[in-house]
Design an enzyme around this catalytic site. Structure first.
Site, PDB file in Angstrom:
ATOM      1  N   HIS A  81      -2.342 -20.459  -7.214  1.00 40.06           N
ATOM      2  CA  HIS A  81      -2.086 -19.071  -7.623  1.00 40.06           C
ATOM      3  C   HIS A  81      -0.633 -18.924  -8.108  1.00 40.06           C
ATOM      4  CE1 HIS A  81      -2.301 -14.544  -6.580  1.00 40.06           C
ATOM      5  NE2 HIS A  81      -1.024 -14.768  -6.815  1.00 40.06           N
ATOM      6  N   GLU A  82       0.311 -19.438  -7.302  1.00 39.96           N
ATOM      7  CA  GLU A  82       1.731 -19.335  -7.675  1.00 39.96           C
ATOM      8  C   GLU A  82       2.055 -20.174  -8.906  1.00 39.96           C
ATOM      9  OE1 GLU A  82       3.819 -17.160  -6.608  1.00 39.96           O
ATOM     10  OE2 GLU A  82       2.337 -16.456  -5.173  1.00 39.96           O
ATOM     11  N   HIS A 116       1.231 -18.304 -12.025  1.00 35.42           N
ATOM     12  CA  HIS A 116       2.301 -17.364 -12.405  1.00 35.42           C
ATOM     13  C   HIS A 116       3.447 -18.118 -13.091  1.00 35.42           C
ATOM     14  CE1 HIS A 116       0.876 -13.804 -10.379  1.00 35.42           C
ATOM     15  NE2 HIS A 116       0.960 -14.299  -9.171  1.00 35.42           N
TER      16      HIS A 116
HETATM   17 ZN   LIG Z   1       0.555 -13.519  -7.277  1.00 35.08          ZN
END
Ligand SMILES: [Zn+2]
Length: 377
Positions: A67-68, A71
């Site tokens: 998830h990170e 980003h």
């Molecule tokens: Zn996030």
């Protein structure tokens, strides 16, 4: 971030874990091994529960990392430098150095995280479906990962700034209104509203007898509330300082003394008559260091006559030095982070000014006084 351990690098981005993360690994493994898996899949051995719980926990954190990374990779693709990712108690943080420059970048950067979580969750459920469910350890892990990632994706989509959903909301308002400031206000307002509702719902549950869930919900609300408040003031400050260079705000006549005078002369002819508490030390026209009252106190009184300022000062290598063309948004976090009140401004080795927190505050005050802080940026 202090208290974190480096794991390694992925795609040039440094990955570390914060010590608080280790506590969560233990707690989560323990609760999965003794609660979740035994309740859903009875009849395994104790060892199997613990092994499956540990594996599920580690895979969940791999999902958080994905998830990170999503980003960070999108941020870098859109030209924002990314230093590192730290996994900590509430998930992860990507240390992206600058705020996005346009609503489009912010939208893409923010939405890709929750989308990654939802994708991992969806794939886990598809795999589970393909193997027709069952009660094997693999099915148990897939079921847990599917559920946890979908919850993670949905939670992050809640439009409460600074959660991803709040950033998505901010980018949309930014696009519609053309003002980052209005957008930040709107997203923070929504974030605070949702946080208060969560805290209220937490109390509701506590008084209804569901104490643990109530405390948990209240804590998340409180966490969101403080996050929204600090994100708001941070964003306001960044907007006001946007594009402002150090050279524009600095004091161009810094207090300087020569390096080759004695401490006694420094005290008698510079510090006492002018009421100075510190001075930059220059040699010919180059910055050599900084002398403060504390440095002088370290030298015994009867040696002040023979000790040169250049020997008692804090040498240049130990000072944080900035350049006049650096932006305040880059320098202020450094000053706050290192807890320094003033930094010398140097160009080609020459001291051209000094930047203090007071200079920055005065600049902001004047901008506000002239009504220049409400411009749309
Ligand atoms: Zn996030």
């Amino acid at each position: 971030m202090p208290g974190s351990l480096r794991l390694g690098k992925i795609a040039g981005i440094e990955i570390s874990i914060h010590v608080s993360w280790l506590i969560i690994v233990v707690l989560l493994t323990w609760s999965l091994a003794t609660g979740w898996f035994p309740a859903l899949y009875p009849g395994w051995s104790t060892f199997a529960y613990w092994a499956v719980a540990l594996l599920a926990t580690l895979l969940l954190f791999a999902s958080v990392l994905a998830h990170e990374l999503a980003h960070s990779l999108v941020a870098r693709w859109r030209g924002l430098p990314v230093n590192s990712i730290t996994l900590f108690i509430f998930g992860g943080v990507s240390n992206i150095e600058q705020e996005p420059k346009s609503p489009g970048v912010e939208f893409q950067m923010s939405i890709v995280g929750p989308l990654t979580s939802l994708l991992i969750g969806g794939l886990s459920f598809l795999l589970l479906l393909a193997m027709q469910g069952g009660t094997s350890p693999l099915a148990a892990i897939l079921g847990y990962l599917g559920l946890a990632n979908i919850l993670l994706g949905l939670f992050n989509l809640v439009p409460a700034f600074p959660l991803d959903g709040g950033r998505v909301l901010r980018s949309i308002v930014w696009k519609l209104s053309g003002s980052l400031r209005t957008a930040t206000r709107a997203a923070t307002f929504a974030g605070q509203g949702i946080a208060y509702l969560m805290i209220l719902a937490g109390f509701w549950l506590i008084f209804g007898g569901d104490i643990l869930d109530g405390i948990w919900l209240g804590l998340i609300g409180w966490f969101l509330l403080s996050g929204a408040q600090s994100a708001n003031s941070q964003a306001m400050l960044e907007t006001m300082l946007k594009g402002v260079k150090v050279g524009k705000v600095m004091n161009t006549s810094p207090v300087t003394v020569p390096a080759n005078i004695s401490l006694q002369k420094l005290v008698d002819e510079f510090l006492l008559p002018h009421g100075w508490r510190s001075a930059f030390v220059v040699q010919v026209d180059r910055l050599a260091g900084l002398i403060t009252l504390g440095d002088i106190r370290h030298v015994p009184r009867d040696e002040w006559g023979q000790t040169l300022v250049g020997l008692a000062m804090i040498p240049l290598e130990k000072l944080h030095v900035v350049a006049p063309q650096q932006s305040l948004n880059e320098v202020l976090p450094l000053m706050v982070g290192q807890d320094v009140n003033q930094v010398p401004v140097v160009e080609d080795g020459r001291l051209v000014g000094v930047l203090s927190r007071e200079d920055i505050m005065r600049f902001l005050e004047i901008k506000r006084g002239l009504g220049l802080d409400k411009g749309s940026t």
